[in-house]
Scaffold this motif. Structure first.
Motif, PDB file in Angstrom:
ATOM      1  N   LYS A  25       0.812  -1.221   0.000  1.00  0.00           N
ATOM      2  CA  LYS A  25       0.000   0.000   0.000  1.00  0.00           C
ATOM      3  C   LYS A  25       0.846   1.272   0.000  1.00  0.00           C
ATOM      4  CE  LYS A  25      -0.557  -0.173   5.058  1.00  0.00           C
ATOM      5  NZ  LYS A  25       0.372   0.910   5.347  1.00  0.00           N
ATOM      6  N   ASP A  26       2.145   1.147   0.228  1.00  0.00           N
ATOM      7  CA  ASP A  26       3.022   2.318   0.192  1.00  0.00           C
ATOM      8  C   ASP A  26       3.427   2.699  -1.232  1.00  0.00           C
ATOM      9  OD1 ASP A  26       3.171   2.864   2.965  1.00  0.00           O
ATOM     10  OD2 ASP A  26       4.560   1.190   3.225  1.00  0.00           O
ATOM     11  N   LEU A  27       3.065   1.874  -2.213  1.00  0.00           N
ATOM     12  CA  LEU A  27       3.333   2.194  -3.617  1.00  0.00           C
ATOM     13  C   LEU A  27       2.171   3.021  -4.161  1.00  0.00           C
ATOM     14  CD1 LEU A  27       5.131   1.801  -6.158  1.00  0.00           C
ATOM     15  CD2 LEU A  27       3.745  -0.230  -6.676  1.00  0.00           C
ATOM     16  N   ILE A  28       2.405   4.315  -4.345  1.00  0.00           N
ATOM     17  CA  ILE A  28       1.366   5.222  -4.837  1.00  0.00           C
ATOM     18  C   ILE A  28       1.289   5.197  -6.355  1.00  0.00           C
ATOM     19  CG2 ILE A  28       0.692   7.660  -5.018  1.00  0.00           C
ATOM     20  CD1 ILE A  28       1.934   8.072  -2.252  1.00  0.00           C
ATOM     21  N   SER A  29       2.448   5.167  -6.992  1.00  0.00           N
ATOM     22  CA  SER A  29       2.465   5.273  -8.451  1.00  0.00           C
ATOM     23  C   SER A  29       3.705   4.614  -9.033  1.00  0.00           C
ATOM     24  CB  SER A  29       2.426   6.746  -8.873  1.00  0.00           C
ATOM     25  OG  SER A  29       2.457   6.875 -10.281  1.00  0.00           O
ATOM     26  N   LEU A  30       3.511   4.030 -10.204  1.00  0.00           N
ATOM     27  CA  LEU A  30       4.601   3.456 -10.985  1.00  0.00           C
ATOM     28  C   LEU A  30       4.401   3.973 -12.404  1.00  0.00           C
ATOM     29  CD1 LEU A  30       6.895   1.400 -10.363  1.00  0.00           C
ATOM     30  CD2 LEU A  30       5.356  -0.410 -11.154  1.00  0.00           C
ATOM     31  N   ASN A  49      13.146   3.953 -18.259  1.00  0.00           N
ATOM     32  CA  ASN A  49      13.175   4.829 -17.084  1.00  0.00           C
ATOM     33  C   ASN A  49      11.852   4.759 -16.329  1.00  0.00           C
ATOM     34  OD1 ASN A  49      15.832   6.122 -17.528  1.00  0.00           O
ATOM     35  ND2 ASN A  49      14.854   6.834 -19.405  1.00  0.00           N
ATOM     36  N   ILE A  50      11.958   4.518 -15.040  1.00  0.00           N
ATOM     37  CA  ILE A  50      10.784   4.317 -14.202  1.00  0.00           C
ATOM     38  C   ILE A  50      10.761   5.349 -13.068  1.00  0.00           C
ATOM     39  CG2 ILE A  50       9.577   2.708 -12.666  1.00  0.00           C
ATOM     40  CD1 ILE A  50       9.557   1.808 -15.560  1.00  0.00           C
ATOM     41  N   LEU A  51       9.587   5.945 -12.857  1.00  0.00           N
ATOM     42  CA  LEU A  51       9.344   6.800 -11.698  1.00  0.00           C
ATOM     43  C   LEU A  51       8.528   6.002 -10.691  1.00  0.00           C
ATOM     44  CD1 LEU A  51       9.186   9.528 -10.150  1.00  0.00           C
ATOM     45  CD2 LEU A  51       7.127  10.031 -11.501  1.00  0.00           C
ATOM     46  N   ILE A  52       9.027   5.936  -9.464  1.00  0.00           N
ATOM     47  CA  ILE A  52       8.320   5.251  -8.382  1.00  0.00           C
ATOM     48  C   ILE A  52       7.959   6.290  -7.329  1.00  0.00           C
ATOM     49  CG2 ILE A  52       8.487   3.509  -6.563  1.00  0.00           C
ATOM     50  CD1 ILE A  52      10.606   2.108  -8.312  1.00  0.00           C
ATOM     51  N   VAL A  53       6.683   6.395  -7.015  1.00  0.00           N
ATOM     52  CA  VAL A  53       6.229   7.330  -5.984  1.00  0.00           C
ATOM     53  C   VAL A  53       5.726   6.520  -4.796  1.00  0.00           C
ATOM     54  CG1 VAL A  53       4.701   9.248  -5.423  1.00  0.00           C
ATOM     55  CG2 VAL A  53       5.634   9.028  -7.747  1.00  0.00           C
ATOM     56  N   LEU A  54       6.339   6.776  -3.656  1.00  0.00           N
ATOM     57  CA  LEU A  54       6.024   6.039  -2.436  1.00  0.00           C
ATOM     58  C   LEU A  54       5.475   6.980  -1.366  1.00  0.00           C
ATOM     59  CD1 LEU A  54       9.281   3.868  -2.150  1.00  0.00           C
ATOM     60  CD2 LEU A  54       7.066   3.119  -3.046  1.00  0.00           C
ATOM     61  N   THR A  55       4.832   6.405  -0.386  1.00  0.00           N
ATOM     62  CA  THR A  55       4.457   7.160   0.808  1.00  0.00           C
ATOM     63  C   THR A  55       5.731   7.456   1.601  1.00  0.00           C
ATOM     64  OG1 THR A  55       4.215   5.184   2.155  1.00  0.00           O
ATOM     65  CG2 THR A  55       2.254   5.921   0.933  1.00  0.00           C
ATOM     66  N   PRO A  56       5.679   8.394   2.563  1.00  0.00           N
ATOM     67  CA  PRO A  56       6.857   8.616   3.416  1.00  0.00           C
ATOM     68  C   PRO A  56       7.309   7.347   4.124  1.00  0.00           C
ATOM     69  CG  PRO A  56       5.307  10.422   3.654  1.00  0.00           C
ATOM     70  CD  PRO A  56       4.617   9.386   2.815  1.00  0.00           C
ATOM     71  N   GLU A  57       6.353   6.494   4.492  1.00  0.00           N
ATOM     72  CA  GLU A  57       6.710   5.232   5.144  1.00  0.00           C
ATOM     73  C   GLU A  57       7.477   4.324   4.180  1.00  0.00           C
ATOM     74  OE1 GLU A  57       3.617   7.282   7.226  1.00  0.00           O
ATOM     75  OE2 GLU A  57       3.638   6.573   5.134  1.00  0.00           O
ATOM     76  N   GLY A  58       7.043   4.318   2.916  1.00  0.00           N
ATOM     77  CA  GLY A  58       7.726   3.506   1.915  1.00  0.00           C
ATOM     78  C   GLY A  58       9.137   3.993   1.639  1.00  0.00           C
ATOM     79  N   ILE A  59       9.308   5.318   1.600  1.00  0.00           N
ATOM     80  CA  ILE A  59      10.635   5.903   1.382  1.00  0.00           C
ATOM     81  C   ILE A  59      11.601   5.475   2.488  1.00  0.00           C
ATOM     82  CG2 ILE A  59      11.885   8.106   1.564  1.00  0.00           C
ATOM     83  CD1 ILE A  59      10.899   7.778  -1.199  1.00  0.00           C
TER      84      ILE A  59
END
Length: 241
Positions: A25-30, A49-59
C-alpha cells in the motif's frame, strides 16, 4: 538469462507485481517516462526509465527494493527515480524542465498519475531555461576550443550535446502554450515555427548523432558554428521574454 523486452509495455505486469510485493500500500504510483514512453524505444539500446512514488513510510524502507533494482537492471530498466508526492510538489520551482518533460513523455503503469495535474510557474521555467542555455553555451565553446578545430571531436561534441536541447525547446514551447511534440524532429520543426530557430541546423546535428550524415570535415565545423549561433540566438530570445 534475463530477456530484454521488445517493448517497455511487455514488462508492466511483472514490474508492477514485484513492486507491489515489496511496497504494498506504500506504492502510490509506478510510471514509465522518457524516450521509451515517447515512442523512441530501441530494444537493447534504450534504457527503460521508471518513476516510483512512495508514501513517506515507503521511502523509509528503500532497502526492500534492493533485489528488485538489481534484477530489473538485467532487463535494461534503469535505476528508478524514487520520490514522494510532497517531494514532487516542492521541486517544481527548482526543476520545472525535468518535471515538464517527464509529464510530456510518460505512461502510467500502476496507481495514481502523479504527473498529469502538474502546473508550472512560467517565470520558474523561463529562469531555468536561461540557466540551461548559458551553461551549455559555455560548454560548447570550451569543447570547441579543446577540439583545436578537428572534425572528429567536434562531431562528438555535437552528438553529446544536441539531445539536451530537445527538452529545453519543449519547455520554451510550453511558455508559449504550444503543445510539445514527442518526436525530437517534430519539436525542432515546432520551435522553428514559434521562435524562428533554424530547424535545418538541428536536423543536421541529429544526423551527425545518428551517424547518417555525409558531411566532410569542413562541413562539420561549419555546422557546429551555426549550431552554436542558433543556441546563442535561442538564449537571447528567452532572456528577452
Amino acid at each position: 538469462m534475463a530477456k530484454i523486452p521488445d517493448q517497455p509495455q511487455d514488462i508492466f505486469v511483472p514490474l508492477t507485481k514485484d513492486y507491489l510485493k515489496a511496497f504494498g500500500k506504500d506504492l502510490i504510483s509506478l510510471m514509465l517516462y522518457g524516450s521509451a514512453a515517447g515512442g523512441a524505444y530501441v530494444k537493447g539500446k534504450s534504457d527503460i526509465n521508471i518513476l516510483i512514488v512512495l508514501t513517506p513510510e515507503g521511502i523509509n524502507r528503500l532497502e526492500d527494493g534492493f533485489a528488485l533494482v538489481k534484477n530489473w537492471k538485467k532487463r535494461n530498466v534503469a535505476m528508478p527515480r524514487v520520490m514522494t508526492k510532497a517531494f514532487i510538489e516542492s521541486s517544481l520551482d527548482a526543476y520545472p524542465i525535468e518535471f515538464l518533460n517527464m509529464k510530456n513523455n510518460s505512461i502510467l503503469i500502476h496507481g495514481e498519475n502523479v504527473l498529469e495535474s502538474l502546473v508550472f510557474n512560467p517565470e520558474d521555467l523561463r529562469l531555468q531555461i536561461e540557466r540551461e542555455f548559458k551553461g551549455k553555451i559555455l560548454l560548447l565553446r570550451e569543447g570547441y576550443l579543446e577540439s583545436e578545430g578537428s572534425a572528429r571531436p567536434v562531431r562528438q561534441l555535437i552528438s553529446r550535446s544536441v539531445m539536451a536541447f530537445v527538452s529545453i525547446f519543449n519547455a520554451m514551447l510550453y511558455l508559449k502554450q504550444a503543445k510539445a511534440p514527442r518526436n525530437k524532429r517534430e519539436t525542432i520543426i515546432e520551435i522553428n515555427k514559434v521562435f524562428a530557430i533554424d530547424a535545418a541546423v538541428f536536423m543536421l546535428c541529429f544526423d551527425i548523432r545518428e551517424g547518417v550524415d555525409k558531411l566532410s570535415s569542413t562541413e562539420v565545423i561549419d555546422v557546429f558554428k551555426k549550431y552554436l549561433r542558433e543556441v546563442e540566438k535561442a538564449c537571447h530570445i528567452i532572456d528577452s521574454l
